[in-house]
Design an enzyme around this catalytic site. Structure first.
Site, PDB file in Angstrom:
ATOM      1  N   GLU A 105       1.467   5.020  14.526  1.00 50.14           N
ATOM      2  CA  GLU A 105       2.491   3.977  14.665  1.00 50.14           C
ATOM      3  C   GLU A 105       2.260   3.200  15.969  1.00 50.14           C
ATOM      4  O   GLU A 105       1.440   3.566  16.803  1.00 50.14           O
ATOM      5  CB  GLU A 105       3.894   4.605  14.709  1.00 50.14           C
ATOM      6  CG  GLU A 105       4.353   5.225  13.411  1.00 50.14           C
ATOM      7  CD  GLU A 105       5.451   4.421  12.742  1.00 50.14           C
ATOM      8  OE1 GLU A 105       5.586   3.220  13.073  1.00 50.14           O
ATOM      9  OE2 GLU A 105       6.151   4.990  11.899  1.00 50.14           O
TER      10      GLU A 105
ATOM     11  N   ASP B  90       8.702  -1.622   7.493  1.00 51.52           N
ATOM     12  CA  ASP B  90       8.653  -0.973   8.804  1.00 51.52           C
ATOM     13  C   ASP B  90       8.705  -2.062   9.880  1.00 51.52           C
ATOM     14  O   ASP B  90       9.664  -2.806   9.937  1.00 51.52           O
ATOM     15  CB  ASP B  90       7.407  -0.092   8.915  1.00 51.52           C
ATOM     16  CG  ASP B  90       7.560   1.005   9.968  1.00 51.52           C
ATOM     17  OD1 ASP B  90       7.824   0.669  11.130  1.00 51.52           O
ATOM     18  OD2 ASP B  90       7.399   2.194   9.636  1.00 51.52           O
TER      19      ASP B  90
END
Length: 318
Positions: A39, A234
Protein backbone atom coordinates in the site's frame (compact mmCIF):
# COMPACT_ATOMS: atom_id res chain seq x y z
CA UNK A 1 1.37 5.02 -30.35
CA UNK A 2 -2.28 4.49 -31.17
CA UNK A 3 -5.02 1.89 -31.22
CA UNK A 4 -6.74 -0.09 -28.52
CA UNK A 5 -4.45 -2.35 -26.52
CA UNK A 6 -6.61 -4.83 -24.61
CA UNK A 7 -3.69 -5.98 -22.48
CA UNK A 8 -3.03 -2.91 -20.33
CA UNK A 9 -5.49 -0.28 -21.55
CA UNK A 10 -9.26 -0.76 -21.76
CA UNK A 11 -11.18 2.10 -23.41
CA UNK A 12 -14.79 2.54 -22.33
CA UNK A 13 -15.29 6.02 -23.78
CA UNK A 14 -13.43 7.78 -26.59
CA UNK A 15 -12.32 10.46 -24.13
CA UNK A 16 -9.90 7.88 -22.74
CA UNK A 17 -8.12 7.90 -26.12
CA UNK A 18 -8.51 11.58 -27.01
CA UNK A 19 -7.16 12.60 -23.60
CA UNK A 20 -3.94 10.65 -24.31
CA UNK A 21 -4.67 8.28 -21.44
CA UNK A 22 -3.64 5.38 -23.71
CA UNK A 23 -0.39 7.01 -24.81
CA UNK A 24 2.71 5.75 -23.07
CA UNK A 25 4.14 2.37 -22.14
CA UNK A 26 2.58 -0.67 -23.76
CA UNK A 27 2.98 -2.79 -20.65
CA UNK A 28 3.44 -2.58 -16.91
CA UNK A 29 6.93 -2.63 -15.45
CA UNK A 30 7.31 -4.87 -12.40
CA UNK A 31 9.65 -3.09 -9.99
CA UNK A 32 9.43 -5.43 -7.00
CA UNK A 33 7.47 -8.39 -5.72
CA UNK A 34 7.53 -10.16 -2.36
CA UNK A 35 5.15 -8.15 -0.17
CA UNK A 36 2.21 -9.59 1.73
CA UNK A 37 -0.03 -6.57 1.07
CA UNK A 38 1.50 -3.47 -0.52
CA UNK A 39 0.00 0.00 0.00
CA UNK A 40 0.82 3.69 0.18
CA UNK A 41 3.39 4.47 -2.56
CA UNK A 42 4.79 8.00 -2.57
CA UNK A 43 7.52 9.42 -4.82
CA UNK A 44 10.26 11.42 -3.09
CA UNK A 45 11.60 13.84 -5.75
CA UNK A 46 14.70 14.86 -3.77
CA UNK A 47 15.86 11.25 -3.52
CA UNK A 48 14.27 9.86 -6.71
CA UNK A 49 12.83 7.04 -4.68
CA UNK A 50 9.44 5.49 -4.02
CA UNK A 51 8.59 4.61 -0.44
CA UNK A 52 5.69 2.25 0.20
CA UNK A 53 4.16 0.08 2.93
CA UNK A 54 4.07 -3.70 3.32
CA UNK A 55 1.43 -3.72 6.04
CA UNK A 56 1.30 -7.33 7.34
CA UNK A 57 5.11 -7.56 7.32
CA UNK A 58 5.22 -4.32 9.37
CA UNK A 59 7.82 -2.67 7.17
CA UNK A 60 8.28 0.17 4.72
CA UNK A 61 10.29 -0.39 1.53
CA UNK A 62 12.02 1.95 -0.89
CA UNK A 63 12.78 1.60 -4.58
CA UNK A 64 15.59 3.65 -6.13
CA UNK A 65 14.82 5.11 -9.55
CA UNK A 66 18.46 5.29 -10.65
CA UNK A 67 19.61 1.79 -9.64
CA UNK A 68 16.34 -0.14 -9.44
CA UNK A 69 17.40 -1.50 -6.07
CA UNK A 70 14.92 -2.13 -3.25
CA UNK A 71 15.76 -1.95 0.43
CA UNK A 72 14.00 -1.65 3.78
CA UNK A 73 13.21 1.96 4.66
CA UNK A 74 11.80 1.18 8.11
CA UNK A 75 11.05 -2.03 9.96
CA UNK A 76 8.68 -2.29 12.92
CA UNK A 77 6.95 0.61 11.26
CA UNK A 78 3.60 0.53 13.08
CA UNK A 79 1.85 -1.37 10.26
CA UNK A 80 1.92 1.75 8.11
CA UNK A 81 -0.62 2.26 5.34
CA UNK A 82 -0.87 5.52 3.37
CA UNK A 83 2.05 7.91 2.82
CA UNK A 84 2.30 11.39 1.36
CA UNK A 85 4.51 14.50 1.52
CA UNK A 86 3.93 17.78 3.32
CA UNK A 87 4.84 21.25 2.05
CA UNK A 88 8.40 20.87 3.38
CA UNK A 89 8.97 17.56 1.61
CA UNK A 90 8.66 15.57 4.81
CA UNK A 91 7.05 12.14 4.85
CA UNK A 92 3.56 11.99 6.39
CA UNK A 93 2.51 8.46 7.30
CA UNK A 94 -0.67 6.78 8.52
CA UNK A 95 0.27 4.11 11.06
CA UNK A 96 -2.55 1.58 11.39
CA UNK A 97 -0.92 -0.44 14.14
CA UNK A 98 0.09 2.55 16.26
CA UNK A 99 -3.25 4.24 15.49
CA UNK A 100 -1.68 7.57 14.64
CA UNK A 101 -0.53 9.98 11.91
CA UNK A 102 3.17 10.83 11.99
CA UNK A 103 5.73 12.96 10.19
CA UNK A 104 9.31 11.91 9.51
CA UNK A 105 11.53 14.95 9.99
CA UNK A 106 14.54 15.76 7.83
CA UNK A 107 16.84 14.41 10.56
CA UNK A 108 14.96 11.09 10.64
CA UNK A 109 13.08 11.60 13.88
CA UNK A 110 9.36 10.87 13.96
CA UNK A 111 6.79 13.42 15.19
CA UNK A 112 3.28 12.34 16.18
CA UNK A 113 0.75 14.65 14.50
CA UNK A 114 -2.46 12.98 15.66
CA UNK A 115 -3.37 9.94 17.72
CA UNK A 116 -6.61 11.02 19.41
CA UNK A 117 -9.83 12.88 18.79
CA UNK A 118 -11.65 14.32 21.82
CA UNK A 119 -9.43 12.21 24.05
CA UNK A 120 -10.29 8.94 22.32
CA UNK A 121 -7.74 6.88 20.41
CA UNK A 122 -8.08 6.92 16.64
CA UNK A 123 -9.13 3.67 14.95
CA UNK A 124 -6.40 3.09 12.37
CA UNK A 125 -5.49 6.04 10.11
CA UNK A 126 -5.43 4.94 6.49
CA UNK A 127 -4.63 7.74 4.02
CA UNK A 128 -3.72 11.43 4.22
CA UNK A 129 -3.88 14.50 1.97
CA UNK A 130 -2.02 17.77 2.52
CA UNK A 131 -3.64 21.08 1.59
CA UNK A 132 -1.59 24.09 0.47
CA UNK A 133 -2.30 25.85 3.79
CA UNK A 134 -0.38 23.05 5.55
CA UNK A 135 -3.42 21.33 7.02
CA UNK A 136 -3.41 17.52 6.91
CA UNK A 137 -6.63 15.63 6.25
CA UNK A 138 -6.85 11.90 6.94
CA UNK A 139 -9.26 8.98 6.88
CA UNK A 140 -9.72 6.75 9.92
CA UNK A 141 -11.48 3.44 9.16
CA UNK A 142 -11.23 0.38 11.39
CA UNK A 143 -9.19 -1.89 9.09
CA UNK A 144 -6.22 -2.00 11.49
CA UNK A 145 -8.22 -2.98 14.57
CA UNK A 146 -10.54 -5.65 13.13
CA UNK A 147 -7.79 -8.30 13.29
CA UNK A 148 -4.10 -8.79 14.03
CA UNK A 149 -3.20 -9.12 10.33
CA UNK A 150 -2.71 -5.41 9.52
CA UNK A 151 -2.50 -4.04 13.05
CA UNK A 152 -3.75 -5.07 16.48
CA UNK A 153 -7.27 -6.25 17.23
CA UNK A 154 -9.10 -3.78 19.47
CA UNK A 155 -12.45 -2.12 20.07
CA UNK A 156 -13.02 1.28 18.54
CA UNK A 157 -13.03 4.02 21.17
CA UNK A 158 -14.74 6.44 18.79
CA UNK A 159 -17.36 4.00 17.52
CA UNK A 160 -17.38 5.40 13.97
CA UNK A 161 -15.18 5.71 10.88
CA UNK A 162 -14.54 9.35 10.02
CA UNK A 163 -12.37 11.88 8.18
CA UNK A 164 -10.41 14.45 10.21
CA UNK A 165 -8.36 17.62 9.70
CA UNK A 166 -5.17 18.52 11.57
CA UNK A 167 -4.81 22.28 12.02
CA UNK A 168 -1.37 23.43 10.81
CA UNK A 169 -1.02 26.10 13.51
CA UNK A 170 -2.44 24.43 16.62
CA UNK A 171 -2.28 20.73 15.82
CA UNK A 172 -5.94 20.38 16.83
CA UNK A 173 -7.75 17.41 15.29
CA UNK A 174 -11.24 18.20 14.01
CA UNK A 175 -13.93 15.91 12.62
CA UNK A 176 -14.82 17.09 9.09
CA UNK A 177 -16.87 14.22 7.60
CA UNK A 178 -18.71 11.20 8.98
CA UNK A 179 -21.37 8.63 8.01
CA UNK A 180 -18.92 6.34 6.20
CA UNK A 181 -18.82 2.59 6.00
CA UNK A 182 -15.03 2.77 5.72
CA UNK A 183 -13.39 5.98 4.47
CA UNK A 184 -10.21 5.16 2.61
CA UNK A 185 -8.39 7.23 -0.03
CA UNK A 186 -8.80 11.00 -0.20
CA UNK A 187 -7.55 13.70 -2.54
CA UNK A 188 -8.16 17.39 -3.20
CA UNK A 189 -9.10 18.73 -6.59
CA UNK A 190 -6.42 20.86 -8.25
CA UNK A 191 -8.02 24.10 -7.02
CA UNK A 192 -8.60 22.58 -3.55
CA UNK A 193 -12.26 23.56 -3.64
CA UNK A 194 -13.37 19.92 -3.43
CA UNK A 195 -12.30 16.88 -1.45
CA UNK A 196 -12.91 13.39 -2.88
CA UNK A 197 -13.11 10.45 -0.46
CA UNK A 198 -13.54 6.78 -1.29
CA UNK A 199 -15.76 4.60 0.89
CA UNK A 200 -14.57 1.04 0.38
CA UNK A 201 -17.44 -0.70 2.15
CA UNK A 202 -20.18 1.48 0.64
CA UNK A 203 -18.69 1.17 -2.84
CA UNK A 204 -18.65 4.80 -3.92
CA UNK A 205 -16.67 8.04 -4.05
CA UNK A 206 -18.06 11.02 -2.15
CA UNK A 207 -17.17 14.59 -3.10
CA UNK A 208 -17.36 17.51 -0.67
CA UNK A 209 -17.09 21.25 -1.20
CA UNK A 210 -14.27 22.70 0.94
CA UNK A 211 -15.19 25.89 2.76
CA UNK A 212 -12.72 28.67 3.50
CA UNK A 213 -12.75 27.95 7.25
CA UNK A 214 -11.65 24.34 6.68
CA UNK A 215 -15.02 22.63 6.94
CA UNK A 216 -16.87 20.52 4.38
CA UNK A 217 -20.30 20.47 2.79
CA UNK A 218 -22.59 17.47 3.25
CA UNK A 219 -21.14 15.81 0.19
CA UNK A 220 -22.61 13.82 -2.69
CA UNK A 221 -21.78 10.68 -4.63
CA UNK A 222 -19.32 11.21 -7.51
CA UNK A 223 -18.97 7.60 -8.69
CA UNK A 224 -20.24 4.17 -7.69
CA UNK A 225 -18.59 0.77 -8.02
CA UNK A 226 -21.86 -1.14 -8.38
CA UNK A 227 -21.56 -1.43 -12.16
CA UNK A 228 -18.64 -3.81 -11.78
CA UNK A 229 -19.19 -6.13 -8.83
CA UNK A 230 -15.50 -6.93 -8.40
CA UNK A 231 -14.55 -3.24 -8.13
CA UNK A 232 -13.90 -1.78 -4.68
CA UNK A 233 -12.47 1.72 -4.32
CA UNK A 234 -9.24 2.36 -2.42
CA UNK A 235 -7.06 5.44 -2.96
CA UNK A 236 -7.36 8.01 -5.74
CA UNK A 237 -5.29 10.62 -7.59
CA UNK A 238 -5.93 13.37 -10.17
CA UNK A 239 -4.10 14.05 -13.41
CA UNK A 240 -3.67 17.58 -14.73
CA UNK A 241 -6.61 17.12 -17.11
CA UNK A 242 -8.98 16.85 -14.17
CA UNK A 243 -9.45 13.09 -14.58
CA UNK A 244 -9.70 11.03 -11.41
CA UNK A 245 -7.70 7.78 -11.29
CA UNK A 246 -8.81 5.24 -8.69
CA UNK A 247 -7.28 2.05 -7.34
CA UNK A 248 -10.27 -0.26 -7.86
CA UNK A 249 -8.94 -3.43 -6.24
CA UNK A 250 -9.83 -6.49 -8.39
CA UNK A 251 -10.93 -4.25 -11.29
CA UNK A 252 -7.55 -2.61 -11.87
CA UNK A 253 -7.18 1.17 -12.05
CA UNK A 254 -10.25 3.18 -13.05
CA UNK A 255 -10.16 6.52 -14.87
CA UNK A 256 -13.10 8.94 -14.50
CA UNK A 257 -13.82 12.01 -16.56
CA UNK A 258 -14.50 15.20 -14.53
CA UNK A 259 -18.25 14.64 -15.14
CA UNK A 260 -18.10 11.29 -13.29
CA UNK A 261 -18.10 9.00 -16.33
CA UNK A 262 -15.90 5.91 -16.18
CA UNK A 263 -13.95 6.29 -19.44
CA UNK A 264 -11.30 3.59 -19.13
CA UNK A 265 -9.21 1.35 -16.97
CA UNK A 266 -5.77 -0.16 -16.62
CA UNK A 267 -5.83 -3.93 -16.29
CA UNK A 268 -3.45 -5.04 -13.54
CA UNK A 269 -2.54 -8.70 -12.85
CA UNK A 270 -2.96 -8.32 -9.07
CA UNK A 271 -5.46 -6.66 -6.74
CA UNK A 272 -4.73 -2.92 -6.83
CA UNK A 273 -4.43 -1.20 -3.46
CA UNK A 274 -2.92 2.23 -4.14
CA UNK A 275 -1.58 4.49 -6.89
CA UNK A 276 0.68 7.55 -6.92
CA UNK A 277 2.25 9.83 -9.55
CA UNK A 278 5.99 10.36 -9.68
CA UNK A 279 9.08 10.59 -11.83
CA UNK A 280 10.81 13.72 -13.10
CA UNK A 281 7.74 14.77 -15.12
CA UNK A 282 5.13 13.28 -12.73
CA UNK A 283 3.86 11.13 -15.61
CA UNK A 284 4.92 7.81 -14.12
CA UNK A 285 2.11 6.04 -12.30
CA UNK A 286 3.31 3.84 -9.44
CA UNK A 287 0.93 1.05 -8.46
CA UNK A 288 0.98 -1.11 -5.34
CA UNK A 289 -0.96 -4.28 -6.07
CA UNK A 290 -1.17 -7.09 -3.53
CA UNK A 291 2.43 -8.43 -3.45
CA UNK A 292 4.10 -6.04 -5.88
CA UNK A 293 5.12 -2.54 -6.94
CA UNK A 294 4.50 -1.72 -10.61
CA UNK A 295 4.86 1.39 -12.75
CA UNK A 296 3.76 2.67 -16.15
CA UNK A 297 5.00 5.84 -17.87
CA UNK A 298 1.96 7.58 -19.33
CA UNK A 299 0.93 10.31 -21.72
CA UNK A 300 -0.85 12.19 -18.90
CA UNK A 301 0.70 13.98 -15.96
CA UNK A 302 -0.38 13.72 -12.33
CA UNK A 303 -0.99 16.61 -9.98
CA UNK A 304 1.31 17.09 -7.00
CA UNK A 305 0.18 15.62 -3.63
CA UNK A 306 0.74 18.88 -1.74
CA UNK A 307 -1.49 21.05 -3.88
CA UNK A 308 -0.77 24.24 -5.86
CA UNK A 309 1.85 26.85 -5.10
CA UNK A 310 5.59 26.95 -4.60
CA UNK A 311 7.57 24.09 -3.08
CA UNK A 312 11.18 25.32 -2.69
CA UNK A 313 12.43 21.85 -1.72
CA UNK A 314 11.21 20.53 -5.09
CA UNK A 315 12.23 23.53 -7.20
CA UNK A 316 15.85 23.17 -6.09
CA UNK A 317 16.09 19.76 -7.72
CA UNK A 318 17.73 19.55 -11.18
Amino acid sequence: MSGERPGLYEMLDDRFRSGRCMSGDDALELLYTGCRWAEGPVYLPAWRQVVWSDIPNDRMLRWDEETGSVSVFRRSAGHTNGNTLDREGRLVTCEQGNRRVTRTEHDGTVTVLADRWQGKRLNSPNDAAVKSDGSIWFSDPDFGITSDYEGYRAESEIGANNVYRIDPATGDVRLVADCFGAPNGLVFSADERQLFVSDTRAGFIRVFDVRDEGTLSEGKIFAEAAAREKARFDNLRFDDGGRLWIAAMDDGVHCYDPDGTLIGRLNIPETVANISWGGAKRNRLFITAETSLYSVVMGVTGTHPTGPGRRPWLERQP
